[in-house]
Write a protein that holds these residues in place. Structure first.
Motif, PDB file in Angstrom:
ATOM      1  N   ILE A  73      41.190  51.776  45.147  1.00 16.48           N
ATOM      2  CA  ILE A  73      41.887  52.683  46.071  1.00 16.48           C
ATOM      3  C   ILE A  73      41.081  53.976  46.221  1.00 16.48           C
ATOM      4  CG2 ILE A  73      43.357  53.817  44.339  1.00 16.48           C
ATOM      5  CD1 ILE A  73      45.218  52.577  47.102  1.00 16.48           C
ATOM      6  N   GLU A  74      40.310  54.290  45.170  1.00 15.82           N
ATOM      7  CA  GLU A  74      39.485  55.497  45.191  1.00 15.82           C
ATOM      8  C   GLU A  74      38.465  55.427  46.333  1.00 15.82           C
ATOM      9  OE1 GLU A  74      40.611  57.792  43.371  1.00 15.82           O
ATOM     10  OE2 GLU A  74      39.053  59.164  44.049  1.00 15.82           O
ATOM     11  N   ASP A  75      37.958  54.219  46.594  1.00 14.11           N
ATOM     12  CA  ASP A  75      37.008  54.055  47.688  1.00 14.11           C
ATOM     13  C   ASP A  75      37.635  54.493  49.009  1.00 14.11           C
ATOM     14  OD1 ASP A  75      34.674  52.879  46.408  1.00 14.11           O
ATOM     15  OD2 ASP A  75      35.941  51.148  46.021  1.00 14.11           O
ATOM     16  N   GLN A  76      38.913  54.129  49.178  1.00 19.15           N
ATOM     17  CA  GLN A  76      39.585  54.495  50.430  1.00 19.15           C
ATOM     18  C   GLN A  76      39.823  56.005  50.485  1.00 19.15           C
ATOM     19  OE1 GLN A  76      42.440  51.240  49.735  1.00 19.15           O
ATOM     20  NE2 GLN A  76      42.195  50.732  51.886  1.00 19.15           N
ATOM     21  N   ARG A  77      40.106  56.600  49.336  1.00 20.81           N
ATOM     22  CA  ARG A  77      40.322  58.055  49.300  1.00 20.81           C
ATOM     23  C   ARG A  77      39.030  58.798  49.604  1.00 20.81           C
ATOM     24  NH1 ARG A  77      43.197  57.564  44.136  1.00 20.81           N
ATOM     25  NH2 ARG A  77      45.353  57.069  44.630  1.00 20.81           N
ATOM     26  N   LEU A  78      37.924  58.235  49.166  1.00 19.93           N
ATOM     27  CA  LEU A  78      36.641  58.927  49.321  1.00 19.93           C
ATOM     28  C   LEU A  78      36.066  58.800  50.735  1.00 19.93           C
ATOM     29  CD1 LEU A  78      34.909  57.902  45.961  1.00 19.93           C
ATOM     30  CD2 LEU A  78      35.528  60.232  46.663  1.00 19.93           C
ATOM     31  N   SER A  79      36.577  57.840  51.512  1.00 20.21           N
ATOM     32  CA  SER A  79      35.997  57.621  52.836  1.00 20.21           C
ATOM     33  C   SER A  79      36.541  58.643  53.838  1.00 20.21           C
ATOM     34  CB  SER A  79      36.337  56.203  53.315  1.00 20.21           C
ATOM     35  OG  SER A  79      35.874  56.039  54.634  1.00 20.21           O
ATOM     36  N   PRO A  80      35.668  59.309  54.586  1.00 20.41           N
ATOM     37  CA  PRO A  80      36.150  60.291  55.547  1.00 20.41           C
ATOM     38  C   PRO A  80      36.728  59.639  56.804  1.00 20.41           C
ATOM     39  CG  PRO A  80      33.758  60.184  55.612  1.00 20.41           C
ATOM     40  CD  PRO A  80      34.199  59.249  54.527  1.00 20.41           C
ATOM     41  N   ILE A  81      36.494  58.340  56.993  1.00 21.64           N
ATOM     42  CA  ILE A  81      37.089  57.627  58.129  1.00 21.64           C
ATOM     43  C   ILE A  81      38.011  56.531  57.568  1.00 21.64           C
ATOM     44  CG2 ILE A  81      35.259  58.058  59.825  1.00 21.64           C
ATOM     45  CD1 ILE A  81      34.056  55.355  59.079  1.00 21.64           C
ATOM     46  N   PRO A  82      38.967  56.023  58.361  1.00 17.77           N
ATOM     47  CA  PRO A  82      39.846  54.984  57.816  1.00 17.77           C
ATOM     48  C   PRO A  82      39.051  53.788  57.308  1.00 17.77           C
ATOM     49  CG  PRO A  82      40.682  55.808  59.914  1.00 17.77           C
ATOM     50  CD  PRO A  82      39.321  56.428  59.727  1.00 17.77           C
ATOM     51  N   LEU A  83      39.349  53.391  56.088  1.00 18.79           N
ATOM     52  CA  LEU A  83      38.706  52.224  55.469  1.00 18.79           C
ATOM     53  C   LEU A  83      39.817  51.219  55.197  1.00 18.79           C
ATOM     54  CD1 LEU A  83      36.399  50.698  54.068  1.00 18.79           C
ATOM     55  CD2 LEU A  83      36.733  52.149  52.066  1.00 18.79           C
ATOM     56  N   ILE A  84      39.840  50.172  56.013  1.00 21.52           N
ATOM     57  CA  ILE A  84      40.927  49.183  55.922  1.00 21.52           C
ATOM     58  C   ILE A  84      40.466  48.041  55.028  1.00 21.52           C
ATOM     59  CG2 ILE A  84      42.322  47.534  57.256  1.00 21.52           C
ATOM     60  CD1 ILE A  84      41.878  49.503  59.667  1.00 21.52           C
ATOM     61  N   SER A  85      41.247  47.733  54.003  1.00 18.66           N
ATOM     62  CA  SER A  85      40.870  46.654  53.088  1.00 18.66           C
ATOM     63  C   SER A  85      41.814  45.473  53.280  1.00 18.66           C
ATOM     64  CB  SER A  85      40.960  47.163  51.647  1.00 18.66           C
ATOM     65  OG  SER A  85      40.730  46.097  50.762  1.00 18.66           O
ATOM     66  N   LEU A  86      41.257  44.326  53.650  1.00 18.96           N
ATOM     67  CA  LEU A  86      42.076  43.134  53.869  1.00 18.96           C
ATOM     68  C   LEU A  86      42.215  42.372  52.559  1.00 18.96           C
ATOM     69  CD1 LEU A  86      40.326  41.940  57.156  1.00 18.96           C
ATOM     70  CD2 LEU A  86      42.285  43.481  56.927  1.00 18.96           C
ATOM     71  N   SER A  87      43.418  41.975  52.245  1.00 17.78           N
ATOM     72  CA  SER A  87      43.630  41.235  50.993  1.00 17.78           C
ATOM     73  C   SER A  87      43.207  39.776  51.170  1.00 17.78           C
ATOM     74  CB  SER A  87      45.102  41.299  50.604  1.00 17.78           C
ATOM     75  OG  SER A  87      45.332  40.347  49.574  1.00 17.78           O
ATOM     76  N   PRO A  88      42.413  39.262  50.219  1.00 21.80           N
ATOM     77  CA  PRO A  88      42.033  37.847  50.304  1.00 21.80           C
ATOM     78  C   PRO A  88      43.106  36.933  49.718  1.00 21.80           C
ATOM     79  CG  PRO A  88      41.003  38.853  48.404  1.00 21.80           C
ATOM     80  CD  PRO A  88      41.837  39.927  49.041  1.00 21.80           C
ATOM     81  N   ALA A  89      44.246  37.505  49.318  1.00 22.85           N
ATOM     82  CA  ALA A  89      45.272  36.704  48.631  1.00 22.85           C
ATOM     83  C   ALA A  89      45.684  35.454  49.410  1.00 22.85           C
ATOM     84  CB  ALA A  89      46.486  37.581  48.312  1.00 22.85           C
ATOM     85  N   PRO A  90      45.876  35.534  50.748  1.00 19.52           N
ATOM     86  CA  PRO A  90      46.296  34.306  51.455  1.00 19.52           C
ATOM     87  C   PRO A  90      45.264  33.184  51.336  1.00 19.52           C
ATOM     88  CG  PRO A  90      46.530  36.245  52.888  1.00 19.52           C
ATOM     89  CD  PRO A  90      45.825  36.700  51.650  1.00 19.52           C
ATOM     90  N   VAL A  91      43.989  33.558  51.322  1.00 21.89           N
ATOM     91  CA  VAL A  91      42.909  32.559  51.237  1.00 21.89           C
ATOM     92  C   VAL A  91      42.940  31.886  49.859  1.00 21.89           C
ATOM     93  CG1 VAL A  91      40.385  32.327  51.220  1.00 21.89           C
ATOM     94  CG2 VAL A  91      41.488  33.847  52.877  1.00 21.89           C
ATOM     95  N   PHE A  92      43.083  32.681  48.802  1.00 23.81           N
ATOM     96  CA  PHE A  92      43.106  32.116  47.449  1.00 23.81           C
ATOM     97  C   PHE A  92      44.423  31.361  47.196  1.00 23.81           C
ATOM     98  CE2 PHE A  92      39.947  35.595  46.402  1.00 23.81           C
ATOM     99  CZ  PHE A  92      38.877  34.709  46.328  1.00 23.81           C
ATOM    100  N   ALA A  93      45.509  31.868  47.788  1.00 21.29           N
ATOM    101  CA  ALA A  93      46.800  31.183  47.600  1.00 21.29           C
ATOM    102  C   ALA A  93      46.721  29.774  48.197  1.00 21.29           C
ATOM    103  CB  ALA A  93      47.919  31.990  48.254  1.00 21.29           C
TER     104      ALA A  93
END
Ligand code: R5P
Length: 297
Positions: free
Chosen positions: A128-148
């Motif tokens: 989550i720190e990566d998203q806080r450090l980014s000056p522009i929106p950093l959208i992280s997609l969860s791979p959970a559906p793929v692994f599920a």
């Protein structure tokens, strides 16, 4: 939206163009001058257009610059909005602000912004720190559906899902949820990095005969090798591994085979020139996740 994708993402790019109706292909060329400098040249007009760049920044030194330079060139030519699609965000593990040490997660975010990106979409960002450090929106997609889906397809619904460190617990929970498994505490290791390597100090929870170890990154494999050794000592008979980003650096990770790991699932976030291993590595596509995200932009 015009999609520009680098040759290393040929297949993902082609699948996105097929599955996302509003995407049109963008054409460009990447090259190097005789002195080694990288350049890009657009073959598609972009003035006033919304654009997406599908690129890799790993191995970082080879690809980071051309991904940034392409964004800059699109902006210079009047692109209205530029979305970066960078499935594996290299440098994301340098996310802690320690005196005298580089904070590369912040630096890559600043570079992305300065190069013209408005937003970056990635898969399973390290923290989550990566998203806080980014000056522009950093959208992280969860791979959970793929692994599920893989849990179901490979008859792993009865396996215990284990986190090799506390940071991986949320990933394990999301996979269980995605697979429709009832909520239960995720067994995990307390992990410490020492000068001599990884140390798994304490295991919290209980396991059955079959385990799926889940992590975001398999780099050298030291984390997973150490966790497998401990699980085998605890009597586990079958261990399988699910990692979002398979870097497979060096040889240490091959110790997983020697320890009896029967399968490694990884996604295609990192373009790998050729399948570096045998049939025991299963590559899962993240294109459906990217397609869904792009359909919503
Ligand atoms: C660390 O916090 C990450 O989540 C991974 O566990 C780590 O990067 C894996 O690296 P390696 O394979 O070199 O142990």
């Amino acid at each position: 939206m015009i999609l520009f994708h680098f040759p290393e993402f040929e297949q993902v790019g082609a699948e996105l163009l097929q599955s996302v109706r509003q995407l049109k292909p963008g054409r460009f060329r990447r090259g190097r001058f005789s002195n080694g400098e990288v350049f890009v040249e657009l073959d598609t007009a972009v003035a006033g257009e919304e654009c997406a760049v599908l690129g890799s920044i790993t191995p970082p030194d080879e690809r980071l610059l051309s991904t940034l330079l392409l964004a800059h060139t699109l902006r210079k030519n009047g692109a209205r909005k530029i979305t970066g699609i960078i499935p594996y965000l290299a440098y994301s593990r340098q996310d802690r602000n320690k005196l005298n040490e580089s904070l590369a997660a912040q630096w890559t975010g600043a570079l992305a912004q300065a190069s013209g990106f408005d937003t970056v979409i990635t898969v399973d960002v390290h923290s989550i720190e990566d998203q806080r450090l980014s000056p522009i929106p950093l959208i992280s997609l969860s791979p959970a559906p793929v692994f599920a889906s893989a849990l179901k397809e490979y008859q792993l619904m009865g396996a215990t899902i284990v986190a090799p460190d506390e940071g991986a617990i949320a990933r394990c929970t999301a996979i269980r949820e995605g697979a429709g498994l009832p909520p239960e505490p995720i067994p995990y290791f307390e992990k410490h990095r020492t000068e001599t390597g990884i140390q798994h100090a304490r295991f919290v929870g209980a396991v059955g005969n079959q385990v799926v170890l889940v992590d975001d990154i398999l780099d050298t494999g030291a984390t997973l090798v150490s966790a497998c050794q401990r699980l085998l000592c605890a009597g586990v008979e079958d261990i399988q591994v699910m990692v979002t980003h398979g870097l497979f650096t060096g040889d240490e990770w091959t110790g997983l085979w020697e320890l009896g790991v029967s399968r490694i699932f990884r996604t295609d976030t990192i373009p790998t020139p050729a399948e570096p291993m045998n049939g025991r590595v299963v590559t899962l596509s993240v294109t459906p996740l990217l397609a869904k995200a792009l359909s919503g932009t």
